[in-house]
Scaffold this motif. Structure first.
Motif: not given
Lengths: 268, 385
Positions: A60, A62-63, A66, A218, A223, A227
């Motif tokens: 991912n 986004r992770w 971050a 983030e 993050r 979540e």
């Protein structure tokens, strides 16, 4: 009679200590197994065994993004905190306990003020700005939080280093700058490594300031926080578990360096 | 003929300054050092008041005194760590007061060894040469030589915390002389070592000095060390030099009661000056002639001072020409080659008598009565303060 009572109180002490340790460790012991669960939701006890949530984390963007921001900010914060802390420690070196306590107390101020207030203040000041300024602000804020740790790590080692070692360097022909670069810094290097590791993780773990200050960026704690509020998937548990592992390793590495720093200077 | 020159130099030195110039033909010799009226004043204290001392090239001079006497201040001014409040300081005629320590080309050995903890023994010794950008091969050769001289040739790869105290001090010494300074300072270098090691290191230091020929300024509060090592000693008190002289001069002809009491031990007999340049000593129950050299007629009270080894135990008959007195042994301290007796004089004063002995010499137990004799020539007279 007394020995029996002492043995009893010592047993109570051990029991109390064990309970506190348990209280601190339970969340960790719950989170880590949950990260291996096969279920799509956070389950305890975990169902089955799977590494898929770790895979999900790394797939991912986004992770990963971050994680990247967290590492970047933490490195920068440590790079600011360590030199600043060394300067403070050099100033405090061989000064009376009263001066040291006042300065250390002042440095701890940022730690004592509730972080949410600090974060709110920073947010209000930085709100009109976008671009790289918030990153600089968060970096400096994290460095400030780490500063007392750096001073507390470096100062005792610096005090243990006999001033005559630096004087000897001067008599060998070193200028003050050369003596500092070739003798003082290398002599306390393990303490600097320890201070760097601690500073890194003070920043890496910090949520509040990053959450309030960043608008689009983030960090890892931000993050995780986001979540948790949206969907409770085991990816959170995986991310958290890795955070725990990294922090634990860092504390061990950092502490080992600090111990080494002292022992090398111990028998002067 | 380098070896021959060295040996001659070493012999010269043993005779101190009286032998005149010490010419050393071979290597670089030491530098002359001239302190003139050096002062150091802190906000309220005078650490050093008008310190003047001329040190010859290659001389081994000890600054001897208790803590706070100014000896360390003088050393730090020479090293460049303390700024003088006044006066001049020259090395070979050139003023060095404006130079920082690293520009003075002076070697220094500290009390706490002060080795660089993150460097090996060889790296420690190489540091002064590396700073001077000496070629690598030359560094290796000279580090080897320096370590060889302090008998640590095979220790180059060790870390400082793997060495004993004596070994560390020898490394510190090698590091201080590897760049061939013409002046070497030693600040209580043996203070941290135990007695046996200290004596061994004293011999080593004498040997280094003989080999290197540099001027050595040695600071200590240990009078035994000062007597054993020095060409000359400057005895210091309260920021001033009380007396400068060879060890024998300092010990045998002290200028003041302070020096007499600080270097070695001495018995003090208070006396009254009487007409005809005589002194009445109530403790001995007699009046004696004062030497003409003891001036200062105004001083009513004069102390007679006698070293414990100069108080002789005599038979009833053979005290002629001596100041004699009856005494009782109170305690006997057995020291092997000597016995130190604490004795009470008839008049009540307690003094110390040191008696040379051999295996056959009996030790007088407490309560023994004996007769003591003091040669007039071995007595020192100082105006009482």
């Amino acid at each position: 009679m007394t020995t029996i009572r002492e043995a009893g109180s010592s047993r109570m002490l051990h029991l109390g200590f064990a309970l506190i340790l348990l209280f601190l460790l339970v969340p960790l012991l719950v989170i880590i197994p949950m990260s291996f669960s096969e279920t799509r939701y956070l389950a305890f006890p975990p169902v089955g065994f799977s590494l898929k949530w770790y895979g999900a984390f790394f797939q991912n963007p986004r992770w990963i993004g971050a994680l990247g921001w967290s590492v970047g900010v933490a490195i920068c914060a440590a790079l600011v905190a360590v030199p600043a802390g060394v300067c403070a420690a050099l100033y405090l070196r061989h000064r009376s306990g009263a001066v040291v306590n006042v300065v250390l107390g002042a440095l701890l101020g940022a730690q004592i003020v509730p972080t949410i207030i600090l974060a709110l203040g920073i947010r209000l000041v930085t709100a009109p700005f976008t671009g790289s300024l918030p990153v600089v602000v968060v970096t400096l804020a994290h460095a400030t939080l780490a500063l007392p740790f750096v001073v507390a790590t470096v100062l005792p080692v610096l005090n243990k280093l006999d001033v005559s070692v630096e004087k000897a360097a001067r008599m060998c022909g070193a200028t003050p700058v050369q003596a500092f670069r070739h003798i003082t810094i290398p002599a306390i290097r393990p303490a600097l490594v320890g201070a760097f590791v601690f500073s890194f993780f003070v920043s890496f773990d910090e949520l509040m300031i990053a959450l309030f200050t960043f608008q689009t960026i983030e960090t890892l704690p931000v993050r995780i926080w986001g979540e948790v509020r949206q969907e409770l998937t085991p990816v959170i548990a995986a991310a958290t578990s890795m955070l725990i592992a990294a922090t634990t390793a860092a504390v061990i590495v950092g502490q080992a360096h600090i111990v080494r720093a002292s022992s090398r200077l111990a028998d002067k | 003929m380098a070896g021959g020159g060295d040996a001659a130099g070493a012999t010269d030195r043993r005779w101190g300054l009286e032998n005149g110039s010490r010419h050393r033909g071979n290597a670089l010799t030491g530098a002359r050092i001239l302190f003139s009226s050096i002062r150091k004043v802190y906000r309220r204290d005078v650490a050093l008041s008008s310190f003047s001392l001329a040190i010859e090239a290659g001389e081994f001079v000890t600054l001897l005194g208790p803590s706070g006497s100014g000896k360390t201040t003088a050393l730090n001014i020479l090293a460049g760590f303390t700024a003088a409040s006044g006066g001049t300081l020259g090395v070979d005629g050139k003023s060095i007061l404006d130079l920082p320590p690293e520009k003075r080309e002076i070697g220094m050995v500290f009390q706490g060894y002060s080795l660089f903890p993150h460097m090996t023994v060889a790296q420690n010794v190489a540091f002064p040469l590396a700073l001077r950008r000496v070629a690598k091969s030359e560094i290796a050769r000279r580090v080897g030589e320096a370590l060889e001289m302090v008998r640590l040739g095979s220790f180059g790869a060790r870390m400082p915390n793997e060495l004993s105290g004596g070994q560390r001090q020898r490394v510190a010494f090698a590091r201080a002389v590897v760049f061939r300074p013409r002046v070497l300072l030693m600040d209580e270098p043996l203070g941290a070592l135990d007695l046996k090691l200290r004596e061994a290191m004293q011999l080593e230091i004498k040997r280094y000095h003989a080999e290197l020929g540099c001027t050595v300024i040695f600071v200590t509060h240990d009078q035994g060390e000062a007597l054993a090592l020095s060409d000359r000693i400057a005895v210091m008190t309260d920021g001033e030099i009380a007396q400068v002289g060879t060890p024998a001069e300092i010990y045998d002809r002290p200028d003041s009661q302070y020096v007499a009491e600080f270097v070695g031990r001495i018995n003090v007999f208070p006396g009254q000056r009487r007409p005809g340049n005589r002194i009445e000593i109530p403790d001995l129950g007699l009046t004696a002639a004062l030497p003409d050299t003891v001036a200062g007629a105004a001083a009513e009270t004069v102390n007679m001072c006698v070293r414990p080894e100069d108080v002789e135990i005599v038979g009833p008959a053979d005290a002629s020409g001596m100041l004699a007195c009856d005494a009782t042994v109170e305690e006997a301290y057995f020291l092997g080659d000597t016995v130190s007796y604490s004795v009470a004089l008839a008049a009540g004063r307690r003094i110390t008598v040191e008696h040379q002995r051999r295996a056959s010499t009996p030790i007088m137990p407490a309560g023994s009565r004996l007769r003591l004799g003091i040669r007039m020539s071995s007595a020192h007279y100082f105006p009482a303060v």
